[in-house]
Design a protein around this motif. Structure first.
Motif, mmCIF file in Angstrom:
data_model
loop_
_atom_site.group_PDB
_atom_site.id
_atom_site.type_symbol
_atom_site.label_atom_id
_atom_site.label_comp_id
_atom_site.label_asym_id
_atom_site.label_seq_id
_atom_site.Cartn_x
_atom_site.Cartn_y
_atom_site.Cartn_z
ATOM 1 N N LEU A 162 0.825 -1.206 0.000
ATOM 2 C CA LEU A 162 0.000 0.000 0.000
ATOM 3 C C LEU A 162 0.861 1.259 0.000
ATOM 4 O O LEU A 162 0.537 2.239 -0.681
ATOM 5 N N TYR A 206 5.056 4.742 -12.797
ATOM 6 C CA TYR A 206 4.709 3.326 -12.766
ATOM 7 C C TYR A 206 5.582 2.422 -13.647
ATOM 8 O O TYR A 206 5.781 1.268 -13.312
ATOM 9 N N LYS A 241 2.122 1.810 -3.525
ATOM 10 C CA LYS A 241 1.071 2.346 -4.392
ATOM 11 C C LYS A 241 0.825 3.824 -4.106
ATOM 12 O O LYS A 241 0.683 4.635 -5.020
ATOM 13 N N ARG A 299 3.819 5.901 -5.412
ATOM 14 C CA ARG A 299 3.775 6.031 -6.877
ATOM 15 C C ARG A 299 2.683 6.991 -7.315
ATOM 16 O O ARG A 299 2.870 7.788 -8.235
ATOM 17 N N TYR A 300 1.515 6.932 -6.662
ATOM 18 C CA TYR A 300 0.430 7.839 -7.017
ATOM 19 C C TYR A 300 0.817 9.282 -6.722
ATOM 20 O O TYR A 300 0.534 10.183 -7.513
#
Length: 69
Positions: A22, A66, A25, A28-29
């Motif tokens: 998590l 990504y 993620k 990266r976001y």
């Protein structure tokens, strides 16, 4: 971004692995959103100097966050 490179080594079955996944993620976001924001703030001339068109900003940001990790 060191955590992004270690995602394949972490077992996602463990609670720590899920938390690490998590975090990767989320990181990266955040990188994606920051890249979009910074490129969107540039003028059309500045983007042209980089070889980009405004319509390419999201693609470039996605690749930076990504695909290149």
């Amino acid at each position: 971004m060191a955590a992004a490179h270690q995602i394949s080594a972490v077992s996602v079955a463990s609670p720590a692995g899920i938390l690490d996944a998590l975090m990767v993620k989320f990181t990266r976001y955040r990188m994606y959103r920051k890249t979009v924001s910074e490129l969107s703030a540039l003028s059309g001339h500045d983007l042209a100097d980089l070889g980009l068109h405004r319509s390419e900003i999201q693609r470039v940001a996605y690749q930076a966050a990504y695909e290149n990790n």
